[in-house]
Design a protein around this motif. Structure first.
Motif, PDB file in Angstrom:
ATOM      1  N   ALA A 160     -10.585   6.630 -12.873  1.00  0.00           N
ATOM      2  CA  ALA A 160      -9.543   5.583 -12.755  1.00  0.00           C
ATOM      3  C   ALA A 160      -8.145   6.188 -12.766  1.00  0.00           C
ATOM      4  O   ALA A 160      -7.929   7.277 -13.310  1.00  0.00           O
ATOM      5  N   ILE A 161      -7.203   5.453 -12.175  1.00  0.00           N
ATOM      6  CA  ILE A 161      -5.796   5.859 -12.276  1.00  0.00           C
ATOM      7  C   ILE A 161      -5.114   5.034 -13.369  1.00  0.00           C
ATOM      8  O   ILE A 161      -5.535   3.912 -13.671  1.00  0.00           O
ATOM      9  N   SER A 203       6.612   5.706  -8.268  1.00  0.00           N
ATOM     10  CA  SER A 203       6.107   7.038  -7.953  1.00  0.00           C
ATOM     11  C   SER A 203       4.581   7.059  -8.081  1.00  0.00           C
ATOM     12  O   SER A 203       4.015   6.367  -8.934  1.00  0.00           O
ATOM     13  N   PHE A 204       3.954   7.846  -7.212  1.00  0.00           N
ATOM     14  CA  PHE A 204       2.485   7.936  -7.164  1.00  0.00           C
ATOM     15  C   PHE A 204       2.064   9.388  -7.371  1.00  0.00           C
ATOM     16  O   PHE A 204       2.607  10.291  -6.717  1.00  0.00           O
ATOM     17  N   SER A 205       1.067   9.623  -8.207  1.00  0.00           N
ATOM     18  CA  SER A 205       0.525  10.980  -8.379  1.00  0.00           C
ATOM     19  C   SER A 205      -0.400  11.290  -7.196  1.00  0.00           C
ATOM     20  O   SER A 205      -0.739  10.392  -6.410  1.00  0.00           O
ATOM     21  N   LEU A 209      -2.486   8.798  -4.752  1.00  0.00           N
ATOM     22  CA  LEU A 209      -2.377   8.837  -3.283  1.00  0.00           C
ATOM     23  C   LEU A 209      -3.755   8.969  -2.636  1.00  0.00           C
ATOM     24  O   LEU A 209      -3.993   8.429  -1.548  1.00  0.00           O
ATOM     25  N   ARG A 210      -4.664   9.663  -3.330  1.00  0.00           N
ATOM     26  CA  ARG A 210      -6.040   9.758  -2.783  1.00  0.00           C
ATOM     27  C   ARG A 210      -6.664   8.366  -2.723  1.00  0.00           C
ATOM     28  O   ARG A 210      -7.369   8.015  -1.780  1.00  0.00           O
ATOM     29  N   ASP A 223       4.254  -0.065   2.230  1.00  0.00           N
ATOM     30  CA  ASP A 223       3.309   1.007   2.542  1.00  0.00           C
ATOM     31  C   ASP A 223       3.831   2.368   2.050  1.00  0.00           C
ATOM     32  O   ASP A 223       4.812   2.909   2.568  1.00  0.00           O
ATOM     33  N   VAL A 224       3.161   2.911   1.053  1.00  0.00           N
ATOM     34  CA  VAL A 224       3.629   4.141   0.404  1.00  0.00           C
ATOM     35  C   VAL A 224       3.790   5.300   1.386  1.00  0.00           C
ATOM     36  O   VAL A 224       4.699   6.133   1.245  1.00  0.00           O
ATOM     37  N   PHE A 225       2.955   5.336   2.426  1.00  0.00           N
ATOM     38  CA  PHE A 225       3.036   6.473   3.350  1.00  0.00           C
ATOM     39  C   PHE A 225       4.298   6.397   4.229  1.00  0.00           C
ATOM     40  O   PHE A 225       4.854   7.417   4.606  1.00  0.00           O
ATOM     41  N   GLU A 226       4.741   5.179   4.506  1.00  0.00           N
ATOM     42  CA  GLU A 226       6.022   5.011   5.211  1.00  0.00           C
ATOM     43  C   GLU A 226       7.173   5.519   4.328  1.00  0.00           C
ATOM     44  O   GLU A 226       8.099   6.184   4.794  1.00  0.00           O
ATOM     45  N   TYR A 227       7.092   5.165   3.038  1.00  0.00           N
ATOM     46  CA  TYR A 227       8.146   5.581   2.109  1.00  0.00           C
ATOM     47  C   TYR A 227       8.160   7.099   1.976  1.00  0.00           C
ATOM     48  O   TYR A 227       9.216   7.727   1.935  1.00  0.00           O
TER      49      TYR A 227
END
Ligand code: PLP
Length: 370
Positions: A160-161, A203-205, A209-210, A223-227
């Protein structure tokens, strides 16, 4: 003379004159190297604030938007999560997840009680399908601080995250994202950051992100990947709140110059002064393991807390916070975020003493701990 309004609610906060003025700086075209220079500095200083090597993304929304961004980017419909519900904001995790078809197991706490990290460990060991543990650093509705360090050490050994809503904590509480194994950390501008509302930071670790790569829930705006793509070139995906960034930049520089530890100590000192004064009047604070900057106070027997809040506002121009639901008449809350000085706390305590005395409460004789 009409006294100046004093905000001692739980956000928005008093803002320094110098920072307020920055918001009136003429707008700049954001797709320029000049603006990217500001963002580059802001990005580095946000990493310092979060104590992380991961990018920290700027969102134009309030704290709840960032909470929803955390859920939408990491989870799928039907996923199972564990949420700590210690009050209004812990419950918000459940509400957001349910809206998106995520199954929530709640650890529901009594008012003012902190979560026991062992309860989280027990749930995780029982159910290995749990995808995320959703927590609140400082449950603003009660002022109770969560032991994220211990929870992080536990969650780190499971798939889990760990997601932490740090809206009223980041900056004024210790919350080193990387060292405490936090996978998603978020906060917003209008509390510990002492800025106007309208910006959030997230913020994402790598672990988060996985999960994001496989997440079934979809979002365009968040969308986190756009950011991430835009962060790498010191830009934002969409038009940012430029005036707020003008204010954020010097605020972060000031925090960095002062150092996080010293910034925290300043608020700890003010909170200590506030709580000493409350005790000296003869009042009791509510809850265990209280955080910096939020203090819940029981109204004396027979005195309606909401009337205390109202009179402080109308007669002294001091804004303290009422309580929601059943506690409306029993508890009021005081925030000392933002540009609060010792003289403001003295002013508030003296007004509170007078207000309570108006309603018939006899303060402890000679009480003047402020
Ligand atoms: N989380 C916490 C801990 C909060 O204190 C708040 C606001 O008070 C929120 C989330 C929601 O933030 P916003 O009102 O900025 O959406």
């Amino acid at each position: 003379m009409v006294k100046k309004r004093l905000l001692m609610v739980l956000g928005p906060t008093q803002i320094e004159e110098e920072i307020l003025k920055k918001g009136a700086t003429p707008q700049m075209y954001n797709r320029t190297g000049e603006f990217s220079k500001i963002l580059e500095r802001v990005n580095r200083n946000l990493q310092y604030l979060f104590q992380t090597k991961n990018p920290v993304f700027l969102l134009t929304c309030s704290g709840t938007g960032a909470m929803e961004a955390a859920v939408l980017n990491t989870l799928s419909k039907g996923d199972e999560v564990l949420a700590v519900n210690g009050g209004t904001f812990g419950r918000r995790w459940t509400e957001i997840c349910k809206k998106h078809g995520v199954k929530v197991k709640e650890i529901k706490l009594k008012y003012g009680q902190p979560v026991d990290p062992k309860d989280i460990e027990r749930e995780l060991s029982r159910n290995r399908n749990i995808k995320a543990v959703l927590t609140t650093l400082n449950e603003t509705s009660t002022g109770v601080l969560t032991d994220i360090k211990s929870i992080g050490a536990i969650v780190n050994s499971y798939p889990a995250i760990l997601v932490v809503d740090g809206v009223s904590g980041v900056g004024v509480e210790e919350m080193p994202m990387d060292a405490w194994h936090c996978d998603v950390l978020l906060t917003s501008s209008q509390k510990a950051m002492a800025l106007p509302p309208g910006l959030a930071f997230i913020s994402f670790s790598k672990k988060a992100l996985r999960l994001a790569e496989k997440a079934g829930l979809k979002t365009f705006y968040f969308d986190v990947f756009e950011y991430q793509k835009n962060w790498e070139r010191n830009q934002t995906a969409f038009t940012p709140a430029i005036a707020l960034i003008y204010q954020l930049d010097p605020r972060l520089q000031k925090i960095r110059k002062e150092g996080l530890a010293s910034y925290r100590r300043k608020y700890a000192r003010l909170t200590e002064m506030l709580r000493r004064g409350i005790k000296a009047i003869g009042l009791n604070t509510a809850g265990e393991k209280l955080s910096n900057c939020v203090t819940g106070i029981w109204s004396p027997d027979g005195i309606d807390a909401s009337k205390v809040v109202e009179r402080m506002q109308n007669n002294y121009h001091i804004y303290i916070a009422p309580s929601p639901g059943d506690l409306k008449t029993r508890l009021f809350r005081i925030g000392n975020f933002g540009d609060i000085k010792e003289k403001d706390i003295s002013r508030m305590l003296s007004a509170l003493k007078n207000t309570l005395s108006y309603f018939g409460f006899r303060a402890k004789p000679g009480s003047k701990a402020y």
